[in-house]
Design an enzyme around this catalytic site. Structure first.
Site, PDB file in Angstrom:
ATOM      1  N   TRP A 100      13.035 -12.929  55.977  1.00 34.68           N
ATOM      2  CA  TRP A 100      12.155 -12.789  57.136  1.00 34.68           C
ATOM      3  C   TRP A 100      12.888 -13.155  58.408  1.00 34.68           C
ATOM      4  CZ3 TRP A 100       6.575 -14.932  56.020  1.00 34.68           C
ATOM      5  CH2 TRP A 100       5.970 -14.114  55.068  1.00 34.68           C
TER       6      TRP A 100
ATOM      7  N   THR B  76     -13.272  -7.528  67.271  1.00 29.45           N
ATOM      8  CA  THR B  76     -11.818  -7.628  67.322  1.00 29.45           C
ATOM      9  C   THR B  76     -11.292  -6.275  67.796  1.00 29.45           C
ATOM     10  OG1 THR B  76     -11.554  -6.805  65.092  1.00 29.45           O
ATOM     11  CG2 THR B  76     -11.775  -9.180  65.332  1.00 29.45           C
TER      12      THR B  76
ATOM     13  N   LYS C  75      11.300  -7.750  57.667  1.00 25.77           N
ATOM     14  CA  LYS C  75      11.909  -8.248  56.443  1.00 25.77           C
ATOM     15  C   LYS C  75      13.201  -7.475  56.236  1.00 25.77           C
ATOM     16  CE  LYS C  75       9.786 -10.430  52.529  1.00 25.77           C
ATOM     17  NZ  LYS C  75       8.841 -10.367  51.452  1.00 25.77           N
TER      18      LYS C  75
ATOM     19  N   GLU D  80     -12.080 -14.360  66.034  1.00 27.70           N
ATOM     20  CA  GLU D  80     -12.794 -14.942  64.883  1.00 27.70           C
ATOM     21  C   GLU D  80     -12.945 -16.456  64.980  1.00 27.70           C
ATOM     22  OE1 GLU D  80     -10.420 -12.709  64.781  1.00 27.70           O
ATOM     23  OE2 GLU D  80     -10.669 -11.263  63.148  1.00 27.70           O
TER      24      GLU D  80
HETATM   25  P1  ADP Z   1      -7.307  -8.979  68.615  1.00 25.99           P
HETATM   26  O1  ADP Z   1      -8.673  -8.463  68.716  1.00 25.99           O
HETATM   27  O2  ADP Z   1      -6.224  -8.241  69.326  1.00 25.99           O
HETATM   28  O3  ADP Z   1      -6.913  -9.430  67.235  1.00 25.99           O
HETATM   29  P2  ADP Z   1      -7.484 -11.700  69.293  1.00 25.99           P
HETATM   30  O4  ADP Z   1      -7.521 -12.335  70.615  1.00 25.99           O
HETATM   31  O5  ADP Z   1      -8.509 -12.058  68.327  1.00 25.99           O
HETATM   32  O6  ADP Z   1      -7.434 -10.199  69.565  1.00 25.99           O
HETATM   33  O7  ADP Z   1      -6.036 -11.925  68.684  1.00 25.99           O
HETATM   34  C1  ADP Z   1      -5.732 -13.052  67.954  1.00 25.99           C
HETATM   35  C2  ADP Z   1      -4.263 -13.065  67.672  1.00 25.99           C
HETATM   36  O8  ADP Z   1      -3.517 -13.224  68.862  1.00 25.99           O
HETATM   37  C3  ADP Z   1      -3.836 -14.206  66.814  1.00 25.99           C
HETATM   38  O9  ADP Z   1      -4.077 -13.924  65.455  1.00 25.99           O
HETATM   39  C4  ADP Z   1      -2.348 -14.293  67.144  1.00 25.99           C
HETATM   40  O10 ADP Z   1      -1.592 -13.348  66.425  1.00 25.99           O
HETATM   41  C5  ADP Z   1      -2.316 -13.912  68.584  1.00 25.99           C
HETATM   42  N1  ADP Z   1      -2.244 -15.106  69.436  1.00 25.99           N
HETATM   43  C6  ADP Z   1      -3.242 -15.726  70.073  1.00 25.99           C
HETATM   44  N2  ADP Z   1      -2.776 -16.784  70.771  1.00 25.99           N
HETATM   45  C7  ADP Z   1      -1.441 -16.842  70.550  1.00 25.99           C
HETATM   46  C8  ADP Z   1      -0.383 -17.714  70.980  1.00 25.99           C
HETATM   47  N3  ADP Z   1      -0.596 -18.733  71.791  1.00 25.99           N
HETATM   48  N4  ADP Z   1       0.866 -17.454  70.528  1.00 25.99           N
HETATM   49  C9  ADP Z   1       1.115 -16.413  69.705  1.00 25.99           C
HETATM   50  N5  ADP Z   1       0.173 -15.565  69.276  1.00 25.99           N
HETATM   51  C10 ADP Z   1      -1.098 -15.769  69.689  1.00 25.99           C
END
Ligand code: ADP
Length: 545
Positions: free
Chosen positions: A443, A182, A438, A329
């Site tokens: 929120w 990640t 917040k 993940e």
């Molecule tokens: P990082 O390593 O930056 O966490 P990831 O690709 O695993 O990279 O990131 C996942 C996150 O990206 C998700 O938890 C969410 O917050 C955001 N995300 C992924 N797809 C979308 C989407 N279609 N709309 C909004 N947020 C998204």
């Protein structure tokens, strides 16, 4: 229990490869090189070269479970590593070339990579961390911009010396296949270790008509990098489908991509919203320059796809967006925003609303949202809670062992995304938990405000973040970038939002930037916005909203 009597046939990546070789040997893999020329090879060439790479790696001492890292753009050699390494029983570890060398050093050490495959064009980046990775025994250079430097091994020479047949081992389906970290915007990067089984099941479900709908007649352009969440699994699902693959190499600007989509007759392209915003702007500026009649779906995910962008593509350019949500993940596909047949009669506005949501879960991924004590919340479309998921391609723990608090006692993964779920199962992300605003205990959804701001004709991108406030603790502030030659005043932006949101949701100030800071995977970097502008409402010169 009466046990079924069917074969215990393992779900392995080897099967995808064998199928491609057997049935689709003349299908093409096209790669764009740094000099912009196109390289073409067939699946037959891909299969032979994959075997040659496996021989070369075996000769270099790579054994079961060893980590072979890649530091590469999207191209044919990267695809070969995606198959050869797991099919040998080893683990392909994709390094994100947008990370800082210190982060790459941390990650490569944590993974204890033994071999690294690196593009010649990324050699300088390698030099900034690679020599310090104690576990690295060999460096193989893909000669994309010239021959390999001195002490290293040349990818093409290695392959040329090897046989095109390899005795692939019979693997157990839970054998580890790929390691992705990640990006570590919260704490240290954490490794996610995909298995053959999770990869194959993910690819199968990706191909379903009601998910990403990949098929043999497709030409798939993964713009999303292969170093980010396995390019959303497309190098596996496209090969499973027997589709043509078009790899963009390092050329990810809108014009280069549009040219490639036109000349290679791409049918499905996939990438993050910021890239598609650039493509939409280029199309708007020259609507007749490209013939994109072949394109049937543009898969967008990684952060929220604004409704105005989805609509802009559809109404002005007849291009359809498939909005999807996922995480490193979750291998990464979790939900897709297709409109269910039973909802197809809804008004165009309501359908757009559904398509701009994050969608409902794909088969075998289960979703729920919970409150702070972890109790499930109602699916009423407006109660916010943290999204939790489970399924056969959802991580059960991190490779590095830390992050145990992200997994619940009853077997769910805590995503860190704050969402609503409605009665139909459609999910809407309001924020990442670490970015929520917040204000006076209430929120405010930054994602909803961003989407609305991005529908203003002058706004290219908008990121809403929490700024400190003496009375309300936090108030929303919007960072915006404008389209070339366009601008808007804070009053105009505020007027654009009024009527769509409760008054207390409206940002207190607007910060105009040339570029919004981003993470290595293209998401708004709100920690940086807060660092640079978080005190804007405490300053006497604050721009009122
Ligand atoms: P990082 O390593 O930056 O966490 P990831 O690709 O695993 O990279 O990131 C996942 C996150 O990206 C998700 O938890 C969410 O917050 C955001 N995300 C992924 N797809 C979308 C989407 N279609 N709309 C909004 N947020 C998204």
């Amino acid at each position: 229990m009466l046990t079924g009597q069917m074969m215990a046939f393992p779900l392995t990546i080897t099967h995808l490869w064998q199928r491609a070789r057997e049935f689709f040997s003349q299908q093409e893999v096209v790669s764009r090189l740094p000099d912009k020329s196109l390289h073409r090879q067939t699946y037959a060439d891909f299969a032979a070269r994959t075997a040659r790479l496996a021989h070369a790696l075996t000769r270099l001492g790579v054994g079961p479970g060893d980590r072979v890292a890649t530091l590469c753009w999207n191209h044919r050699q990267h695809l070969e590593a995606y198959y050869a390494v797991p099919m040998m029983g080893a683990v392909v570890h994709t390094l994100n070339l947008r990370l800082h060398p210190s982060e790459l050093l941390y990650i490569a050490r944590s993974a204890a990579d033994t071999v690294l495959i690196v593009d010649r064009s990324l050699w300088k980046l390698y030099e900034a961390f690679g020599p310090q990775v104690e576990s690295l025994r060999h460096v193989i250079v893909v000669p994309d911009t010239g021959p390999a430097p001195g002490e290293t091994l040349d990818y093409e020479s290695l392959l040329a010396a090897e046989s095109a047949e390899y005795p692939w081992p019979a693997l157990e389906e839970n054998t580890a296949a790929m390691l992705c970290y990640t990006s570590g915007t919260t704490g240290n990067p954490k490794g996610v270790l995909y298995s053959h089984r999770s990869t194959v099941l993910h690819a199968l479900v990706s191909c379903m008509t009601d998910t990403l709908s990949l098929r043999q007649s497709d030409t798939v352009l993964p713009v999303v990098p292969m170093f980010h969440a396995s390019a959303w699994g497309l190098p596996y699902s496209a090969v499973l489908a027997g589709a043509k693959l078009v790899m963009p190499g390092p050329h990810l600007d809108a014009i280069s991509l549009l040219d490639l989509m036109e000349t290679e007759k791409v049918t499905v392209a996939a990438g993050v919203p910021t890239l598609w915003l650039g493509i939409l702007a280029a199309l708007d500026a020259a609507p007749t320059r490209w013939n994109l009649a072949s394109v049937r779906s543009m898969i967008i995910g990684g952060s929220a796809a604004p409704a105005s962008m989805i609509e802009g593509f559809a109404t002005r350019h007849h291009l359809e967006v498939t909005h999807a949500w996922g995480m490193t993940e979750t291998n990464p596909l979790g939900t897709v925003a297709n409109v269910k047949h039973s909802l197809a009669g809804r008004s165009p506005e309501e359908q757009l609303h559904l398509r701009a949501s994050q969608g409902y879960a794909v088969p075998f991924v289960e979703t729920r949202h919970v409150n702070d004590p972890g109790l499930a919340l109602p699916r009423d479309g407006h109660t916010f809670g943290e999204l939790e998921v489970r399924g056969p391609w959802v991580a059960a723990s991190y490779y590095s062992g830390d992050g145990a608090d992200r997994f619940t006692a009853d077997g769910w993964f805590k995503t860190g995304d704050v969402v609503t779920l409605d009665a139909e199962g459609y999910m809407r992300i309001t924020d990442r938990a670490k970015d929520v605003i917040k204000s006076g205990g209430e929120w405010i959804s930054s994602v909803a405000l961003e989407n609305a701001l991005m529908s203003h004709p002058a706004v290219l991108e908008a990121a809403v973040f929490a700024a400190q406030h003496p009375t309300w603790t936090e108030r929303p502030v919007a960072a915006v970038t404008f389209k070339p030659g366009q601008t808007a005043t804070p009053e105009e932006l505020r007027a654009h939002l009024e009527g769509r949101f409760a008054k207390f949701w409206l940002p207190d100030a607007y910060v105009v930037l040339a570029q919004i800071p981003r993470t290595s995977t293209g998401k708004f970097l709100k920690t940086k916005l807060r660092e640079d502008h978080g005190d804007i409402l405490l300053r006497p010169s604050a721009t009122p909203g």
